[in-house]
Design an enzyme around this catalytic site. Structure first.
Site, PDB file in Angstrom:
ATOM      1  N   ASN A   9       0.877  -1.174   0.000  1.00 59.40           N
ATOM      2  CA  ASN A   9       0.000   0.000   0.000  1.00 59.40           C
ATOM      3  C   ASN A   9       0.915   1.224   0.000  1.00 59.40           C
ATOM      4  O   ASN A   9       1.471   1.589   1.034  1.00 59.40           O
ATOM      5  CB  ASN A   9      -0.888  -0.022   1.258  1.00 59.40           C
ATOM      6  N   TRP A  10       1.044   1.829  -1.168  1.00 58.07           N
ATOM      7  CA  TRP A  10       2.013   2.925  -1.303  1.00 58.07           C
ATOM      8  C   TRP A  10       1.501   4.246  -0.736  1.00 58.07           C
ATOM      9  O   TRP A  10       2.259   5.213  -0.640  1.00 58.07           O
ATOM     10  CB  TRP A  10       2.390   3.112  -2.784  1.00 58.07           C
ATOM     11  N   LYS A  11       0.222   4.299  -0.418  1.00 63.17           N
ATOM     12  CA  LYS A  11      -0.386   5.531   0.123  1.00 63.17           C
ATOM     13  C   LYS A  11      -0.085   6.717  -0.800  1.00 63.17           C
ATOM     14  O   LYS A  11      -0.038   6.544  -2.013  1.00 63.17           O
ATOM     15  CB  LYS A  11       0.092   5.764   1.559  1.00 63.17           C
ATOM     16  N   HIS A  97      -9.575   1.711   4.311  1.00 65.32           N
ATOM     17  CA  HIS A  97      -8.347   1.856   5.109  1.00 65.32           C
ATOM     18  C   HIS A  97      -8.612   2.826   6.259  1.00 65.32           C
ATOM     19  O   HIS A  97      -9.359   3.796   6.114  1.00 65.32           O
ATOM     20  CB  HIS A  97      -7.210   2.383   4.221  1.00 65.32           C
ATOM     21  N   GLU A  99      -6.977   5.163   7.405  1.00 64.34           N
ATOM     22  CA  GLU A  99      -6.684   6.579   7.093  1.00 64.34           C
ATOM     23  C   GLU A  99      -7.842   7.206   6.329  1.00 64.34           C
ATOM     24  O   GLU A  99      -8.140   8.392   6.497  1.00 64.34           O
ATOM     25  CB  GLU A  99      -5.363   6.664   6.297  1.00 64.34           C
ATOM     26  N   GLU A 169      -5.687  -4.417  10.375  1.00 64.30           N
ATOM     27  CA  GLU A 169      -4.644  -3.422  10.609  1.00 64.30           C
ATOM     28  C   GLU A 169      -4.945  -2.644  11.891  1.00 64.30           C
ATOM     29  O   GLU A 169      -5.726  -1.682  11.870  1.00 64.30           O
ATOM     30  CB  GLU A 169      -4.597  -2.427   9.442  1.00 64.30           C
ATOM     31  N   GLY A 175       2.370   2.487  10.670  1.00 68.86           N
ATOM     32  CA  GLY A 175       3.386   3.519  10.531  1.00 68.86           C
ATOM     33  C   GLY A 175       4.106   3.872  11.819  1.00 68.86           C
ATOM     34  O   GLY A 175       4.830   4.854  11.879  1.00 68.86           O
ATOM     35  N   SER A 215       3.121  -1.951  10.321  1.00 68.68           N
ATOM     36  CA  SER A 215       4.556  -2.101  10.602  1.00 68.68           C
ATOM     37  C   SER A 215       5.088  -3.503  10.334  1.00 68.68           C
ATOM     38  O   SER A 215       5.946  -3.989  11.059  1.00 68.68           O
ATOM     39  CB  SER A 215       4.876  -1.656  12.038  1.00 68.68           C
ATOM     40  N   GLY A 236       2.852  -0.988   4.221  1.00 67.45           N
ATOM     41  CA  GLY A 236       2.997   0.416   3.845  1.00 67.45           C
ATOM     42  C   GLY A 236       4.456   0.759   3.636  1.00 67.45           C
ATOM     43  O   GLY A 236       5.036   0.529   2.569  1.00 67.45           O
ATOM     44  N   GLY A 237       5.089   1.285   4.678  1.00 64.51           N
ATOM     45  CA  GLY A 237       6.464   1.780   4.598  1.00 64.51           C
ATOM     46  C   GLY A 237       7.432   0.826   3.910  1.00 64.51           C
ATOM     47  O   GLY A 237       8.189   1.219   3.013  1.00 64.51           O
TER      48      GLY A 237
HETATM   49  P1  PGA Z   1       2.755   0.434   7.560  1.00 64.76           P
HETATM   50  O1  PGA Z   1       1.341   0.697   6.849  1.00 64.76           O
HETATM   51  O2  PGA Z   1       3.286  -0.879   7.044  1.00 64.76           O
HETATM   52  O3  PGA Z   1       3.610   1.586   7.142  1.00 64.76           O
HETATM   53  O4  PGA Z   1       2.513   0.396   9.025  1.00 64.76           O
HETATM   54  C1  PGA Z   1       0.426  -0.350   6.652  1.00 64.76           C
HETATM   55  C2  PGA Z   1      -0.869   0.182   6.085  1.00 64.76           C
HETATM   56  O5  PGA Z   1      -1.358   1.225   6.549  1.00 64.76           O
HETATM   57  O6  PGA Z   1      -1.456  -0.419   5.158  1.00 64.76           O
END
Ligand code: PGA
Length: 256
Positions: A9-11, A97, A99, A169, A175, A215, A236-237
């Site tokens: 998930n590149w956001k 998601h 967010e 999640e 994050g 994470s 994500g990251g």
């Molecule tokens: P993260 O993000 O791996 O940076 O914690 C995961 C996500 O929000 O899908």
């Protein structure tokens, strides 16, 4: 048997140029995908076309979007439709998601509508659920996640259930560098599978993939992916670096 799905998930990272660079980096690391693992990348909308072209040279990595609208078309400034995503070869779409729930007013109702629309138009929804730190401290996390899963899938047809992917999640792990422990993840994933079994059937629930997100990194991927009900990761990251993303794919392959 469920196959691992390792999803990036590149956001709001990587415009078209960076998308090319990152995917070429992933392609170089991974001439062909390990046979038993499915890969997925979800770049921002503006980079989907570029990604679709780059992915023609990378076997085994599918394309997904980060959001979609539940109407076919019309006056919805800033939104994209399922048909538009079909046109650029998206196979998956992330829905709900945390967010989007937190910053963009996504609710259980809009999540439900988007899940149905995605399935209707041949997109596999990756439905995100998860509790806040406060809800976990108050011991409400199991109930909260159960309700999110039920609300998202209440009107999904049993025949289409296996096209739905769930991503658990925990919001406090996204994050932050602090992932759930393997036991916390397994406890929640098992509960989610029981909910899926109640909603559809035990057989269907056995076929459905439940990803862990929050994470996940190369250093903790193995212990998380080794849990019986963890079928992959929404990353994500660590998905923004070719090295770490492909390393997690290799870990999943070794566990397959
Ligand atoms: P993260 O993000 O791996 O940076 O914690 C995961 C996500 O929000 O899908």
């Amino acid at each position: 048997m469920r196959r691992f799905l390792i999803a990036g998930n590149w956001k709001m990272n990587c415009g078209p140029k960076d998308t090319s660079t990152l995917l070429q980096g992933i392609g170089n690391k991974m001439e062909t995908m390990p046979e038993d693992v499915d890969g997925l990348v979800c770049p921002p909308t503006i980079s989907l076309t570029t990604a679709s072209v780059e992915l023609q040279d990378i076997e085994g990595i599918a394309l997904g979007a980060q959001n979609v609208h539940y109407e076919d078309n019309g006056s919805y400034t800033g939104e994209v439709s399922t048909q538009m995503l079909n046109e650029v070869n998206c196979e998956y779409v992330i829905v709900g998601h945390s967010e989007r729930r937190q910053y963009f007013g996504e609710t259980d109702k809009t999540v439900e509508a988007k899940v149905n629309k995605a399935l209707q138009d041949d997109l596999k929804p990756v439905v995100c659920v998860g509790e806040s730190l406060e809800q976990r401290k108050d011991n409400e996390h199991m109930l909260r996640v159960r309700k999110q899963v039920e609300a998202a899938l209440v009107s999904v047809d049993k025949d289409q259930a296996e096209d739905v992917v769930i991503a658990y999640e925990p919001i406090w792990a996204i994050g932050t560098g602090e992932s759930a422990t393997p036991d916390q993840a397994q406890e929640m994933h098992k509960m989610i599978r029981d909910v899926l079994s109640d909603l559809f059937s035990e057989d269907k629930a056995d076929e459905m993939r439940i990803l862990y997100g929050g994470s996940m990194k190369p250093h903790n991927a193995e212990e998380l992916l080794a849990q019986p009900d963890v079928d992959g990761g929404l990353i994500g990251g660590a998905s923004l670096k070719a090295d770490s993303f492909t390393e997690i794919i290799e870990i999943a392959d070794e566990l397959s």
